[in-house]
Design an enzyme around this catalytic site. Structure first.
Site, PDB file in Angstrom:
ATOM      1  CD  GLU A 175     -34.453  34.639 -26.890  1.00  0.00           C
ATOM      2  OE1 GLU A 175     -35.467  34.980 -27.483  1.00  0.00           O
ATOM      3  OE2 GLU A 175     -33.409  35.346 -26.862  1.00  0.00           O
ATOM      4  CB  SER A 216     -37.966  32.869 -25.347  1.00  0.00           C
ATOM      5  OG  SER A 216     -37.504  31.967 -26.309  1.00  0.00           O
ATOM      6  CE1 TYR A 262     -37.794  27.112 -24.418  1.00  0.00           C
ATOM      7  CE2 TYR A 262     -37.750  29.351 -23.583  1.00  0.00           C
ATOM      8  CZ  TYR A 262     -37.899  28.463 -24.632  1.00  0.00           C
ATOM      9  OH  TYR A 262     -38.165  28.936 -25.892  1.00  0.00           O
ATOM     10  NE  ARG A 301     -45.010  28.425 -30.026  1.00  0.00           N
ATOM     11  CZ  ARG A 301     -43.835  28.927 -29.672  1.00  0.00           C
ATOM     12  NH1 ARG A 301     -42.711  28.276 -29.934  1.00  0.00           N
ATOM     13  NH2 ARG A 301     -43.775  30.107 -29.071  1.00  0.00           N
ATOM     14  CG  ASP A 361     -47.105  31.580 -29.201  1.00  0.00           C
ATOM     15  OD1 ASP A 361     -47.209  30.376 -29.505  1.00  0.00           O
ATOM     16  OD2 ASP A 361     -46.030  32.119 -28.862  1.00  0.00           O
ATOM     17  CD  GLU A 421     -44.223  35.997 -29.854  1.00  0.00           C
ATOM     18  OE1 GLU A 421     -43.511  36.954 -30.208  1.00  0.00           O
ATOM     19  OE2 GLU A 421     -43.933  35.246 -28.903  1.00  0.00           O
ATOM     20  CG  ASN A 465     -40.800  31.489 -32.277  1.00  0.00           C
ATOM     21  OD1 ASN A 465     -39.867  31.543 -33.051  1.00  0.00           O
ATOM     22  ND2 ASN A 465     -40.656  31.245 -30.988  1.00  0.00           N
ATOM     23  N   GLY A 497     -38.480  26.570 -30.645  1.00  0.00           N
ATOM     24  CA  GLY A 497     -37.507  25.741 -29.952  1.00  0.00           C
ATOM     25  C   GLY A 497     -37.590  24.281 -30.350  1.00  0.00           C
TER      26      GLY A 497
END
Length: 328
Positions: free
Chosen positions: A19, A145, A219, A258, A260, A276, A278, A282
């Protein structure tokens, strides 16, 4: 919570993980935002000499804009702890657990947070037989990611069993986590810390052009539509937010996180699963935490300062003495 000004902030970015490009973009945005607020910034593209460069810079606080290993797995956090430097986002123990998808399940599921089942498989096992009925998901245990994620279906062009010559994460990783594939909608909820504790910013639905929400979709502009707030039944929104805050608390996250989800909308509340959490979301122009914060009236630069203030608060609560005065 206010910040003493001006602070000297070292922004850690780059590194050598998959990443790296995302981290460089996050770090540049963070550094620009801090400078726009009047702070002094030292930008550090992390190499093996990172401890020496931090020592020479002697910042008041470090903004950790790294993604992946070693910036997200506890390694950098441990180094910063040893150096006595305040830093943004979660600490060592939380980072070790949250980067590991198996440890995350072991931490969250006993607290009533539903997650898909699954098990660790070796690449040799995959070449012999499917570990689960198709469709199923294969993902690295310690990557972020959506790096190295593959969905194996009956129509997958990988063979049955999977061929060693077929392109996929089994060629790069010796072990993978196999999970049942959950059909439905892709959702995510950000959490930020504040004076009254952690709060969810809302729920975003991610609608992709094709495939699934992988690294490229995350991204590449135009590949994914972000719907915020997500058009969901109120009870599903509330459940997502509750699970995200609970995961943040159980894992011991700081600053922001965050979480998901996948939601099978034909199954109601029972179809919602956490994938998961995070701990280093980002901070790029396409990233979800800044987008949700902006939707809640928190501009990007204010969000960055909020994370710095939380870093100083956490450090002070641990008895830290390095750097600038603690936030009021």
């Amino acid at each position: 919570m206010t910040l003493p000004k001006p602070l000297h902030v070292a922004v850690l970015m780059g590194g050598w993980a998959n990443e790296r490009p995302v981290s460089l973009t996050s770090g540049a945005g963070v550094a620009d935002a801090l400078e726009s607020k009047g702070h002094r910034v030292t930008r550090i593209d992390m190499g093996r000499d990172v401890a020496l460069r931090l020592h020479d810079a002697n910042p008041d606080v470090v903004f950790n804009a790294l993604h992946g290993v070693p910036g997200e797995d506890g390694t950098v956090q441990g180094m910063l702890d040893l150096m006595g430097l305040p830093y943004t986002h979660s600490g060592l123990a939380t980072s070790v657990i949250a980067i590991d998808k198996v440890l995350t399940k072991q931490a969250l599921v006993p607290h009533g947070i539903p997650m898909p089942g699954g098990r660790i498989v070796t690449r040799e096992e995959l070449y012999e037989r499917d570990p689960l009925p198709r469709p199923y998901v294969l993902k690295p245990v310690n990557e972020g990611s959506s790096v190295g994620v593959a969905i194996v279906t009956d129509s997958s062009n990988v063979g049955n069993p999977i061929s060693p010559d077929a392109k996929g994460p089994w060629q790069e990783f010796a072990e993978l986590l196999a999970e049942p594939f959950i059909k439905g909608r892709e959702l995510t909820a950000a959490v930020i810390d504040g004076p009254d504790g952690p709060r969810a910013l809302g729920v975003t639905e991610l609608v992709i052009d094709n495939g699934f929400y992988d690294f490229e979709h995350k991204y590449t502009e135009g590949r994914t539509q972000h719907i915020f707030p997500a058009k969901l039944p109120p009870e599903i929104t509330a459940l997502c937010e509750a699970y995200a805050v609970k995961a943040h608390q159980v894992l011991g996250c700081h600053g922001t996180s965050r979480t998901d989800f996948r939601w099978d909308d034909e199954a109601g509340e029972g179809g919602l699963f956490v994938l998961e959490t995070n701990t280093q979301p980002g901070m790029t122009p396409l990233s979800l935490v800044p987008e949700q914060a902006a939707g809640c009236g928190i501009p990007y630069a204010d969000l960055v300062e909020l994370l710095v203030a939380e870093a100083l608060r956490v450090h002070a609560a641990k008895g830290g003495a390095h750097g600038a005065a603690d936030p009021a």
